[in-house]
Design a protein around this motif. Structure first.
Motif, PDB file in Angstrom:
ATOM      1  N   PHE A  10       0.833  -1.199   0.000  1.00  0.00           N
ATOM      2  CA  PHE A  10       0.000   0.000   0.000  1.00  0.00           C
ATOM      3  C   PHE A  10       0.871   1.254   0.000  1.00  0.00           C
ATOM      4  O   PHE A  10       0.654   2.179  -0.786  1.00  0.00           O
ATOM      5  N   LEU A  11       1.878   1.290   0.875  1.00  0.00           N
ATOM      6  CA  LEU A  11       2.741   2.468   0.969  1.00  0.00           C
ATOM      7  C   LEU A  11       3.569   2.668  -0.300  1.00  0.00           C
ATOM      8  O   LEU A  11       3.775   3.805  -0.726  1.00  0.00           O
ATOM      9  N   ARG A  12       4.020   1.577  -0.897  1.00  0.00           N
ATOM     10  CA  ARG A  12       4.794   1.688  -2.143  1.00  0.00           C
ATOM     11  C   ARG A  12       3.964   2.344  -3.239  1.00  0.00           C
ATOM     12  O   ARG A  12       4.483   3.083  -4.065  1.00  0.00           O
ATOM     13  N   GLU A  13       2.680   2.057  -3.256  1.00  0.00           N
ATOM     14  CA  GLU A  13       1.792   2.638  -4.262  1.00  0.00           C
ATOM     15  C   GLU A  13       1.644   4.150  -4.078  1.00  0.00           C
ATOM     16  O   GLU A  13       1.343   4.861  -5.032  1.00  0.00           O
ATOM     17  N   LEU A  14       1.863   4.650  -2.873  1.00  0.00           N
ATOM     18  CA  LEU A  14       1.721   6.080  -2.594  1.00  0.00           C
ATOM     19  C   LEU A  14       2.973   6.891  -2.944  1.00  0.00           C
ATOM     20  O   LEU A  14       2.903   8.111  -3.077  1.00  0.00           O
ATOM     21  N   ILE A  15       4.102   6.217  -3.082  1.00  0.00           N
ATOM     22  CA  ILE A  15       5.361   6.912  -3.354  1.00  0.00           C
ATOM     23  C   ILE A  15       5.411   7.313  -4.828  1.00  0.00           C
ATOM     24  O   ILE A  15       5.255   6.464  -5.703  1.00  0.00           O
ATOM     25  N   PRO A  16       5.629   8.600  -5.095  1.00  0.00           N
ATOM     26  CA  PRO A  16       5.754   9.009  -6.499  1.00  0.00           C
ATOM     27  C   PRO A  16       6.930   8.274  -7.150  1.00  0.00           C
ATOM     28  O   PRO A  16       7.982   8.103  -6.526  1.00  0.00           O
ATOM     29  N   SER A  17       6.747   7.844  -8.360  1.00  0.00           N
ATOM     30  CA  SER A  17       7.816   7.087  -9.009  1.00  0.00           C
ATOM     31  C   SER A  17       8.778   8.032  -9.736  1.00  0.00           C
ATOM     32  O   SER A  17       8.417   9.118 -10.164  1.00  0.00           O
ATOM     33  N   PHE A  18      10.008   7.594  -9.821  1.00  0.00           N
ATOM     34  CA  PHE A  18      11.029   8.287 -10.590  1.00  0.00           C
ATOM     35  C   PHE A  18      12.052   7.245 -10.996  1.00  0.00           C
ATOM     36  O   PHE A  18      12.135   6.182 -10.407  1.00  0.00           O
ATOM     37  N   GLU A  19      12.788   7.534 -12.002  1.00  0.00           N
ATOM     38  CA  GLU A  19      13.844   6.638 -12.457  1.00  0.00           C
ATOM     39  C   GLU A  19      15.171   7.153 -11.937  1.00  0.00           C
ATOM     40  O   GLU A  19      15.470   8.343 -12.035  1.00  0.00           O
ATOM     41  N   CYS A  20      15.959   6.268 -11.379  1.00  0.00           N
ATOM     42  CA  CYS A  20      17.301   6.657 -10.935  1.00  0.00           C
ATOM     43  C   CYS A  20      18.141   7.029 -12.147  1.00  0.00           C
ATOM     44  O   CYS A  20      17.951   6.491 -13.238  1.00  0.00           O
ATOM     45  N   GLU A  21      19.064   7.960 -11.944  1.00  0.00           N
ATOM     46  CA  GLU A  21      19.983   8.354 -13.003  1.00  0.00           C
ATOM     47  C   GLU A  21      21.005   7.245 -13.206  1.00  0.00           C
ATOM     48  O   GLU A  21      21.673   6.848 -12.242  1.00  0.00           O
ATOM     49  N   PRO A  22      21.154   6.738 -14.420  1.00  0.00           N
ATOM     50  CA  PRO A  22      22.147   5.685 -14.653  1.00  0.00           C
ATOM     51  C   PRO A  22      23.543   6.124 -14.216  1.00  0.00           C
ATOM     52  O   PRO A  22      23.972   7.239 -14.509  1.00  0.00           O
ATOM     53  N   GLY A  23      24.213   5.258 -13.466  1.00  0.00           N
ATOM     54  CA  GLY A  23      25.573   5.529 -13.023  1.00  0.00           C
ATOM     55  C   GLY A  23      25.697   6.369 -11.771  1.00  0.00           C
ATOM     56  O   GLY A  23      26.801   6.602 -11.287  1.00  0.00           O
ATOM     57  N   CYS A  24      24.601   6.850 -11.206  1.00  0.00           N
ATOM     58  CA  CYS A  24      24.664   7.738 -10.040  1.00  0.00           C
ATOM     59  C   CYS A  24      25.077   6.975  -8.775  1.00  0.00           C
ATOM     60  O   CYS A  24      26.167   7.171  -8.286  1.00  0.00           O
ATOM     61  N   HIS A  25      24.253   6.164  -8.238  1.00  0.00           N
ATOM     62  CA  HIS A  25      24.491   5.334  -7.043  1.00  0.00           C
ATOM     63  C   HIS A  25      24.816   6.133  -5.789  1.00  0.00           C
ATOM     64  O   HIS A  25      25.334   5.578  -4.834  1.00  0.00           O
ATOM     65  N   ASP A  26      24.556   7.434  -5.763  1.00  0.00           N
ATOM     66  CA  ASP A  26      24.885   8.250  -4.595  1.00  0.00           C
ATOM     67  C   ASP A  26      24.156   7.813  -3.327  1.00  0.00           C
ATOM     68  O   ASP A  26      24.691   7.958  -2.238  1.00  0.00           O
ATOM     69  N   CYS A  27      22.965   7.305  -3.469  1.00  0.00           N
ATOM     70  CA  CYS A  27      22.205   6.913  -2.277  1.00  0.00           C
ATOM     71  C   CYS A  27      22.180   5.396  -2.078  1.00  0.00           C
ATOM     72  O   CYS A  27      21.382   4.883  -1.307  1.00  0.00           O
ATOM     73  N   CYS A  28      23.058   4.682  -2.742  1.00  0.00           N
ATOM     74  CA  CYS A  28      23.069   3.215  -2.674  1.00  0.00           C
ATOM     75  C   CYS A  28      24.053   2.704  -1.635  1.00  0.00           C
ATOM     76  O   CYS A  28      24.863   1.825  -1.895  1.00  0.00           O
ATOM     77  N   GLY A  29      23.994   3.269  -0.457  1.00  0.00           N
ATOM     78  CA  GLY A  29      24.856   2.816   0.629  1.00  0.00           C
ATOM     79  C   GLY A  29      24.122   1.801   1.481  1.00  0.00           C
ATOM     80  O   GLY A  29      23.013   1.379   1.156  1.00  0.00           O
ATOM     81  N   PRO A  30      24.718   1.408   2.581  1.00  0.00           N
ATOM     82  CA  PRO A  30      24.036   0.479   3.482  1.00  0.00           C
ATOM     83  C   PRO A  30      22.757   1.129   4.008  1.00  0.00           C
ATOM     84  O   PRO A  30      22.766   2.299   4.379  1.00  0.00           O
ATOM     85  N   VAL A  31      21.682   0.403   3.973  1.00  0.00           N
ATOM     86  CA  VAL A  31      20.405   0.925   4.451  1.00  0.00           C
ATOM     87  C   VAL A  31      19.785  -0.052   5.448  1.00  0.00           C
ATOM     88  O   VAL A  31      20.096  -1.231   5.461  1.00  0.00           O
ATOM     89  N   THR A  32      18.918   0.481   6.278  1.00  0.00           N
ATOM     90  CA  THR A  32      18.151  -0.339   7.207  1.00  0.00           C
ATOM     91  C   THR A  32      16.759  -0.480   6.626  1.00  0.00           C
ATOM     92  O   THR A  32      16.160   0.500   6.202  1.00  0.00           O
ATOM     93  N   THR A  33      16.279  -1.692   6.580  1.00  0.00           N
ATOM     94  CA  THR A  33      14.958  -1.945   6.023  1.00  0.00           C
ATOM     95  C   THR A  33      14.252  -2.996   6.854  1.00  0.00           C
ATOM     96  O   THR A  33      14.859  -3.624   7.719  1.00  0.00           O
ATOM     97  N   SER A  34      12.993  -3.187   6.590  1.00  0.00           N
ATOM     98  CA  SER A  34      12.211  -4.140   7.381  1.00  0.00           C
ATOM     99  C   SER A  34      12.602  -5.580   7.057  1.00  0.00           C
ATOM    100  O   SER A  34      13.066  -5.886   5.953  1.00  0.00           O
ATOM    101  N   ALA A  35      12.392  -6.446   8.017  1.00  0.00           N
ATOM    102  CA  ALA A  35      12.649  -7.873   7.808  1.00  0.00           C
ATOM    103  C   ALA A  35      11.764  -8.401   6.689  1.00  0.00           C
ATOM    104  O   ALA A  35      12.180  -9.260   5.906  1.00  0.00           O
ATOM    105  N   GLU A  36      10.563  -7.875   6.589  1.00  0.00           N
ATOM    106  CA  GLU A  36       9.618  -8.280   5.545  1.00  0.00           C
ATOM    107  C   GLU A  36      10.180  -7.981   4.156  1.00  0.00           C
ATOM    108  O   GLU A  36      10.128  -8.804   3.255  1.00  0.00           O
TER     109      GLU A  36
END
Length: 78
Positions: A10-36
């Motif tokens: 449900f929450l994923r459906e509410l997030i506006p979509s965008f495409e990541c810039e190819p080659g960027c990876h600036d925010c692709c560090g270690p992240v904390t996410t739910s076990a689910e």
């Protein structure tokens, strides 16, 4: 589907979509996410996890970008 899985969908459906810039990876560090959400992603070895953490990269970041882009966690979508 579990209650949490329904909430995540449900929450994923509410997030506006965008495409990541190819080659960027600036925010692709270690992240904390739910076990689910983690349970939906491919398991990585302890060595792969340690190497990614040493580089401060996400364990699912590959040479061409995110290897789990379609199923990336909610924090990555934000």
């Amino acid at each position: 589907m579990s209650c949490n899985r329904h909430k995540i969908h449900f929450l994923r459906e509410l997030i506006p979509s965008f495409e990541c810039e190819p080659g960027c990876h600036d925010c692709c560090g270690p992240v904390t996410t739910s076990a689910e959400e983690m349970a939906a992603l491919p398991r990585k070895s302890a060595e792969e996890q340690a190497a990614a953490l040493e580089r401060l990269d996400c364990v699912h970041l590959g040479a061409q970008g995110c290897t789990v882009y379609a199923e990336r966690p909610m924090i990555c979508r934000l």
